[in-house]
Design an enzyme around this catalytic site. Structure first.
Site, PDB file in Angstrom:
ATOM      1  N   HIS A  65      -4.806   6.922  -2.563  1.00  0.00           N
ATOM      2  CA  HIS A  65      -4.903   6.951  -1.105  1.00  0.00           C
ATOM      3  C   HIS A  65      -5.899   8.018  -0.642  1.00  0.00           C
ATOM      4  CE1 HIS A  65      -3.148   6.779   3.065  1.00  0.00           C
ATOM      5  NE2 HIS A  65      -3.630   8.012   3.077  1.00  0.00           N
ATOM      6  N   GLU A  66      -5.732   9.231  -1.116  1.00  0.00           N
ATOM      7  CA  GLU A  66      -6.579  10.315  -0.632  1.00  0.00           C
ATOM      8  C   GLU A  66      -8.029  10.131  -1.054  1.00  0.00           C
ATOM      9  OE1 GLU A  66      -5.575  12.156   1.629  1.00  0.00           O
ATOM     10  OE2 GLU A  66      -3.408  11.890   1.456  1.00  0.00           O
ATOM     11  N   HIS A 124      -9.960   8.270   1.530  1.00  0.00           N
ATOM     12  CA  HIS A 124     -10.543   9.084   2.598  1.00  0.00           C
ATOM     13  C   HIS A 124     -11.824   9.771   2.123  1.00  0.00           C
ATOM     14  CE1 HIS A 124      -7.314   8.516   5.399  1.00  0.00           C
ATOM     15  NE2 HIS A 124      -6.405   9.134   4.668  1.00  0.00           N
ATOM     16  N   HIS A 179     -14.589   7.171   2.061  1.00  0.00           N
ATOM     17  CA  HIS A 179     -14.924   6.745   3.419  1.00  0.00           C
ATOM     18  C   HIS A 179     -15.913   7.757   4.008  1.00  0.00           C
ATOM     19  CE1 HIS A 179     -13.160   5.002   7.439  1.00  0.00           C
ATOM     20  NE2 HIS A 179     -14.455   4.778   7.304  1.00  0.00           N
ATOM     21  N   GLU A 186      -6.796   5.116   8.429  1.00  0.00           N
ATOM     22  CA  GLU A 186      -5.957   5.063   7.228  1.00  0.00           C
ATOM     23  C   GLU A 186      -6.159   3.784   6.407  1.00  0.00           C
ATOM     24  OE1 GLU A 186      -4.174   7.508   6.070  1.00  0.00           O
ATOM     25  OE2 GLU A 186      -4.426   8.820   7.794  1.00  0.00           O
ATOM     26  N   TYR A 209      -0.308   4.686  10.596  1.00  0.00           N
ATOM     27  CA  TYR A 209      -0.078   4.424   9.169  1.00  0.00           C
ATOM     28  C   TYR A 209       0.382   2.985   8.945  1.00  0.00           C
ATOM     29  CZ  TYR A 209      -0.673   9.361   8.125  1.00  0.00           C
ATOM     30  OH  TYR A 209      -1.211  10.624   7.970  1.00  0.00           O
TER      31      TYR A 209
END
Length: 674
Positions: free
Chosen positions: A463-464, A467, A470, A492, A607
């Protein structure tokens, strides 16, 4: 495969080693430079896009890295004096910038450019988006109001900045701590105790358990004694009581500011620029999903209740209900019994170094990138790793990222990504390369074993990194359109998208190996892990809805005196179906809800909202085309990541999907197949 590089990283180095005096001086220099640039714009007699709007945007291009670094240090530095100086720098910079956005003499030439319809129409799409965004920002900061009203708005906003920084600092600095005996921690594996600080009193050795994730989460999942879990819950919710009046004040100030600007509620003000647009759309989404999750949550509660009743009967104790401190323990027990799945068994196959390499390989292949680890980088702590990012095809440099994965005193205590430098265009047409840092709090290595991740930790890592990339893969001319400017109810989605790889058997078998034997994870264990994916999803998603509805209850209210602590307790019990008992009723459970003063006010719903988009993108393109399809990854980079915040997210998704997104894949992904 990630390679190693023994040289300085490409691109201008970021300076993380700062004294408090150096941080204060850097903040003062930035404030002076920014005021000087605004003075120049205010003095323009023949304003144009180039000498007015672009002038201000170039200032941001030039200063964003220095500003980001000196305010980032409050989250990571080991020296409290440095952290305090970083917090003070953030407050000074944000206060100064807010005042600059309220300068009427600057707004006049800017507005003259914005009012020239022909000149705006001649701009390219990114420059036009910049002009339109700047116009909104000035309006939302009070330009157009009379001087007295604007002054009151500035007073409120200045205080809100101070409240937010203090709230976050309290969470970072104030960990709870309990000393518990081995008997009180019955159920925890041996490696939980290895290397853990201890104290001995009355002949009993007791182990320190804090509210940091690697301490708290395993204890809440595995500690058999209900009283231990209850005490840990109480410790967690009694942290930072000083934050309750701060949150109360923030809610009151936000409502006052919204009303000065002509909005009925803070949520109306915030959501205006989001995809949702209106509070009613957010509430409809959350209440609708809550209703759909009801039957699934009822079933899960019944299973957990049966297990607890049996435990109480075996112990000869009365059954008094399910409580908040029971949720993780009995959800984990259901998973263990139904799927013969033990978190202790699973994590043996997820040593952090191997998992990190595997996850990076996934991102390299999916996004067409190549990573190079830099040895001996100049960073803020010895635990930190630094990587260069290159295009896999050709020799084009993309940027770099830092990994800071383990907990320590004073460090940010959740998981997040901090943009450190935005990618943008220099005046000579060359590229300023982006940089980002991932902060996490994964279990540390012990004398008996390397750092081992749970499968949830693996999903967090995926997940992180979403970011991180992105931010790194955005290709805009203006720093103004970096990660922080992406619509909050889409930001998210790219990170949630890559979580899906963590549930693919073929992917897991590539990097999950036993830390002692080197054997790959058994196919049977992978099958059980994947089969258990949606165990507890009803209650988990109700918990997310609780946080979202609590956030909206504070920020869509017209009552400036709503009781933030009481509302937290009331809504949590109603929505999650679990009682707080004596550990949470009327306590400071809201006091550590960092999102509320960390940029997610009236936006925690994002989220779940963004999961609609991430599930659709995964099912409709990546899964359909094959996870190894290079063209899909390139399409995704071009249409979703590259525009950053310069384009409406719905337009980006429509280009990637070839249609508007829908919710079918999302419902299936959380166990509500239609």
């Amino acid at each position: 495969m990630v390679v190693h590089l023994q040289r300085a990283a490409k691109g201008a180095a970021l300076a993380f080693r700062r004294t408090p005096a150096e941080i204060a001086a850097a903040a003062s220099a930035l404030i002076h430079r920014e005021r000087q640039a605004h003075d120049e714009v205010a003095a323009q007699r023949s304003p144009t896009f180039a000498n007015t709007i672009a002038r201000l945007a170039r200032l941001e291009n030039d200063t964003n890295a220095e500003s980001s670094v000196i305010t980032f240090l409050q989250n990571v530095d080991t020296d409290k004096h440095v952290r305090d100086a970083s917090s003070a720098a953030e407050q000074a910079l944000r206060t100064s910038r807010m005042a600059l956005l309220m300068r009427e003499d600057v707004y006049r030439p800017v507005k003259a450019v914005l009012d020239d319809a022909a000149a705006l129409a001649a701009l390219d799409p990114e420059d036009r988006a910049l002009a339109e965004k700047m116009a909104r920002e000035y309006r939302r900061n009070g330009l157009g109001l009379d001087a007295d009203t604007r002054k009151e708005l500035e007073r409120i906003r200045t205080r809100l900045i101070a409240v937010g920084i203090e709230f976050s600092r309290n969470i970072n600095e104030n960990d709870g701590r309990l000393l518990l005996s081995r008997a009180e921690l019955d159920g925890l594996p041996d490696d939980y105790f290895s290397g853990r600080p201890t104290e001995t009193a009355d002949g009993v050795e007791r182990f320190a358990v804090t509210t940091k994730y690697p301490d708290l989460v395993p204890a809440m999942q595995l500690a058999r004694r209900e009283d231990t879990r209850r005490r840990l819950q109480a410790m967690t919710e009694s942290r930072c009581p000083e934050n309750i009046p701060l949150l109360q004040e923030a809610v009151r100030l936000r409502l006052a500011a919204a009303r000065l600007l002509g909005y009925e509620t803070h949520a109306q003000f915030v959501l205006e620029d989001n995809m949702a647009r209106r509070p009613e759309a957010v509430l409809e989404f959350q209440h609708g999903l809550r209703e759909q999750l009801g039957p699934l949550a009822d079933k899960e509660l019944g299973e957990m209740e049966a297990l607890k009743r049996a435990d109480k009967e075996a112990a000869g104790e009365p059954y008094e209900g399910l409580f908040q401190w029971d949720a993780r323990y009995y959800a984990n027990l259901v998973k263990e019994r139904r799927h013969s799945l033990s978190e202790e068994e699973v994590k043996q196959y997820f040593p952090v170094a191997q998992v990190t390499r595997g996850v990076l390989d996934i991102y390299q292949e999916t996004l067409g990138l190549r990573f190079v680890r830099v040895d001996g980088p100049a960073v803020w702590h010895p635990d930190v790793e630094m990587y260069e990012v290159w295009e896999a095809a050709g020799d084009a440099f993309v940027g770099h990222f830092y990994l800071d994965l383990f907990p320590r005193d004073g460090k940010y205590n959740h998981a997040c990504v901090c943009p450190l430098r935005a990618g943008c265009e220099r005046p000579d047409g060359s590229r300023e390369y982006p940089a980002a840092a991932m902060l996490a709090n994964f279990p540390k290595p012990t004398p008996a074993a390397p750092a081992l991740l749970t499968h949830d930790d693996v999903i967090t890592l995926l997940h992180e990194f979403g970011h991180v990339f992105h931010h790194l893969c955005a290709r805009t001319r203006w720093a103004h359109f970096a990660l922080d400017s992406v619509q909050m109810d889409f930001v998210e989605a790219p990170s949630q998208l890559l979580e899906n790889w963590g549930w693919e058997p073929a992917v897991l078998r590539r990097f999950a190996v036993h830390h002692k034997t080197g054997e790959p994870i058994p196919e049977d264990l992978v099958a059980r892990l994947v089969a258990a994916k949606n165990e507890g999803s009803g209650l988990f998603n109700l918990r997310q809805i609780f946080f979202g509805l609590y956030d909206m209850a504070l920020h869509s209210t017209r009552d400036p005196d709503v009781d933030v602590a009481a509302r937290f307790s009331e809504l949590r019990e109603q929505i999650t179906r679990l009682s707080a008992g004596g550990a949470g009723a009327g306590s400071g459970g809201a006091a550590t809800f960092g999102h509320l003063l960390g940029g997610y006010d009236a936006q925690y719903y994002v989220y779940l909202w963004a999961k609609v988009f991430s599930a659709d993108m995964f099912a409709s393109r990546f899964k359909r085309d094959g996870l190894g399809c290079a063209q899909t990854g390139l399409d995704y980079r071009r249409e979703v990541l590259a525009p950053g915040g310069s384009r409406d997210a719905m337009a980006s998704m429509e280009r990637f999907l070839g249609r508007r997104p829908d919710h079918r894949a999302f419902l299936e992904s959380i166990g509500l197949a239609q």
